[in-house]
Design a protein around this motif. Structure first.
Motif, PDB file in Angstrom:
ATOM      1  N   MET A   1       0.812  -1.184   0.000  1.00  0.00           N
ATOM      2  CA  MET A   1       0.000   0.000   0.000  1.00  0.00           C
ATOM      3  C   MET A   1       0.859   1.253   0.000  1.00  0.00           C
ATOM      4  N   ILE A   2       2.085   1.141   0.466  1.00  0.00           N
ATOM      5  CA  ILE A   2       2.993   2.285   0.455  1.00  0.00           C
ATOM      6  C   ILE A   2       3.247   2.739  -0.979  1.00  0.00           C
ATOM      7  N   ALA A   3       3.271   1.801  -1.909  1.00  0.00           N
ATOM      8  CA  ALA A   3       3.532   2.139  -3.303  1.00  0.00           C
ATOM      9  C   ALA A   3       2.492   3.109  -3.863  1.00  0.00           C
ATOM     10  N   MET A   4       1.251   3.024  -3.375  1.00  0.00           N
ATOM     11  CA  MET A   4       0.211   3.932  -3.860  1.00  0.00           C
ATOM     12  C   MET A   4       0.531   5.384  -3.512  1.00  0.00           C
ATOM     13  N   CYS A   5       1.256   5.603  -2.427  1.00  0.00           N
ATOM     14  CA  CYS A   5       1.643   6.964  -2.045  1.00  0.00           C
ATOM     15  C   CYS A   5       2.569   7.593  -3.073  1.00  0.00           C
ATOM     16  N   TYR A   6       3.268   6.752  -3.826  1.00  0.00           N
ATOM     17  CA  TYR A   6       4.213   7.227  -4.822  1.00  0.00           C
ATOM     18  C   TYR A   6       3.668   7.152  -6.240  1.00  0.00           C
ATOM     19  N   GLY A   7       2.398   6.866  -6.366  1.00  0.00           N
ATOM     20  CA  GLY A   7       1.754   6.851  -7.671  1.00  0.00           C
ATOM     21  C   GLY A   7       1.799   5.525  -8.400  1.00  0.00           C
ATOM     22  N   ALA A   8       2.234   4.463  -7.735  1.00  0.00           N
ATOM     23  CA  ALA A   8       2.259   3.147  -8.368  1.00  0.00           C
ATOM     24  C   ALA A   8       0.833   2.616  -8.512  1.00  0.00           C
ATOM     25  N   LEU A   9       0.591   1.953  -9.583  1.00  0.00           N
ATOM     26  CA  LEU A   9      -0.727   1.405  -9.866  1.00  0.00           C
ATOM     27  C   LEU A   9      -0.897   0.075  -9.139  1.00  0.00           C
ATOM     28  N   PRO A  10      -1.864  -0.044  -8.231  1.00  0.00           N
ATOM     29  CA  PRO A  10      -2.032  -1.301  -7.511  1.00  0.00           C
ATOM     30  C   PRO A  10      -2.704  -2.374  -8.372  1.00  0.00           C
ATOM     31  N   ILE A  11      -2.031  -3.499  -8.492  1.00  0.00           N
ATOM     32  CA  ILE A  11      -2.584  -4.686  -9.135  1.00  0.00           C
ATOM     33  C   ILE A  11      -2.467  -5.776  -8.083  1.00  0.00           C
ATOM     34  N   VAL A  12      -3.599  -6.173  -7.511  1.00  0.00           N
ATOM     35  CA  VAL A  12      -3.568  -7.029  -6.327  1.00  0.00           C
ATOM     36  C   VAL A  12      -4.518  -8.209  -6.444  1.00  0.00           C
ATOM     37  N   ARG A  13      -4.170  -9.275  -5.724  1.00  0.00           N
ATOM     38  CA  ARG A  13      -5.082 -10.406  -5.575  1.00  0.00           C
ATOM     39  C   ARG A  13      -6.055 -10.071  -4.456  1.00  0.00           C
ATOM     40  N   LYS A  14      -7.311 -10.383  -4.681  1.00  0.00           N
ATOM     41  CA  LYS A  14      -8.367 -10.039  -3.720  1.00  0.00           C
ATOM     42  C   LYS A  14      -8.245 -10.933  -2.486  1.00  0.00           C
ATOM     43  N   THR A  15      -7.536 -10.422  -1.486  1.00  0.00           N
ATOM     44  CA  THR A  15      -7.339 -11.173  -0.254  1.00  0.00           C
ATOM     45  C   THR A  15      -7.051 -10.211   0.891  1.00  0.00           C
ATOM     46  N   GLY A  16      -7.521 -10.542   2.052  1.00  0.00           N
ATOM     47  CA  GLY A  16      -7.226  -9.776   3.260  1.00  0.00           C
ATOM     48  C   GLY A  16      -7.473  -8.285   3.148  1.00  0.00           C
ATOM     49  N   GLY A  17      -6.517  -7.513   3.657  1.00  0.00           N
ATOM     50  CA  GLY A  17      -6.628  -6.060   3.671  1.00  0.00           C
ATOM     51  C   GLY A  17      -6.622  -5.444   2.289  1.00  0.00           C
ATOM     52  N   LEU A  18      -6.005  -6.123   1.335  1.00  0.00           N
ATOM     53  CA  LEU A  18      -6.002  -5.593  -0.029  1.00  0.00           C
ATOM     54  C   LEU A  18      -7.412  -5.545  -0.602  1.00  0.00           C
ATOM     55  N   ALA A  19      -8.212  -6.536  -0.272  1.00  0.00           N
ATOM     56  CA  ALA A  19      -9.600  -6.569  -0.757  1.00  0.00           C
ATOM     57  C   ALA A  19     -10.409  -5.413  -0.175  1.00  0.00           C
ATOM     58  N   ASP A  20     -10.025  -4.948   0.998  1.00  0.00           N
ATOM     59  CA  ASP A  20     -10.730  -3.838   1.639  1.00  0.00           C
ATOM     60  C   ASP A  20     -10.234  -2.476   1.175  1.00  0.00           C
ATOM     61  N   THR A  21      -9.016  -2.426   0.647  1.00  0.00           N
ATOM     62  CA  THR A  21      -8.368  -1.155   0.336  1.00  0.00           C
ATOM     63  C   THR A  21      -8.360  -0.824  -1.149  1.00  0.00           C
ATOM     64  N   VAL A  22      -8.131  -1.823  -1.994  1.00  0.00           N
ATOM     65  CA  VAL A  22      -8.046  -1.598  -3.443  1.00  0.00           C
ATOM     66  C   VAL A  22      -9.375  -1.994  -4.066  1.00  0.00           C
ATOM     67  N   HIS A  23      -9.960  -1.063  -4.824  1.00  0.00           N
ATOM     68  CA  HIS A  23     -11.254  -1.288  -5.462  1.00  0.00           C
ATOM     69  C   HIS A  23     -11.064  -1.256  -6.973  1.00  0.00           C
ATOM     70  N   ASP A  24     -11.522  -2.292  -7.642  1.00  0.00           N
ATOM     71  CA  ASP A  24     -11.281  -2.481  -9.073  1.00  0.00           C
ATOM     72  C   ASP A  24     -11.914  -1.378  -9.912  1.00  0.00           C
ATOM     73  N   VAL A  25     -11.174  -0.923 -10.915  1.00  0.00           N
ATOM     74  CA  VAL A  25     -11.671   0.143 -11.786  1.00  0.00           C
ATOM     75  C   VAL A  25     -12.822  -0.323 -12.671  1.00  0.00           C
ATOM     76  N   ASP A  26     -12.983  -1.629 -12.840  1.00  0.00           N
ATOM     77  CA  ASP A  26     -14.056  -2.161 -13.677  1.00  0.00           C
ATOM     78  C   ASP A  26     -15.260  -2.638 -12.872  1.00  0.00           C
TER      79      ASP A  26
END
Length: 66
Positions: A1-26
């Motif tokens: 999630m730190i990478a998002m602070c620097y403008g990196a595009l998150p591409i994540v597997r839907k699991t744990g905290g990532l599923a709660d934080t990253v929301h799919d553009v589609d």
């Protein structure tokens, strides 16, 4: 999630905290203001490749208007 602070595009597997934080553009059920990355569910190469393809397509469209 730190990478998002620097403008990196998150591409994540839907699991744990990532599923709660990253929301799919589609995701049609999510408001546009909350969409912030690319999410895939499967734990295989095909699922990851699909998310990468979608991310690259959006990047090319935004950079070149294609």
């Amino acid at each position: 999630m730190i990478a998002m602070c620097y403008g990196a595009l998150p591409i994540v597997r839907k699991t744990g905290g990532l599923a709660d934080t990253v929301h799919d553009v589609d995701d049609p059920s999510m408001s546009d203001s909350k969409k912030n990355g690319f999410v895939f569910e499967g734990a295989d190469n095909g699922a990851l490749e699909g998310a990468l393809d979608r991310a690259l397509r959006v990047a090319v469209q935004s950079m070149y208007g294609v």
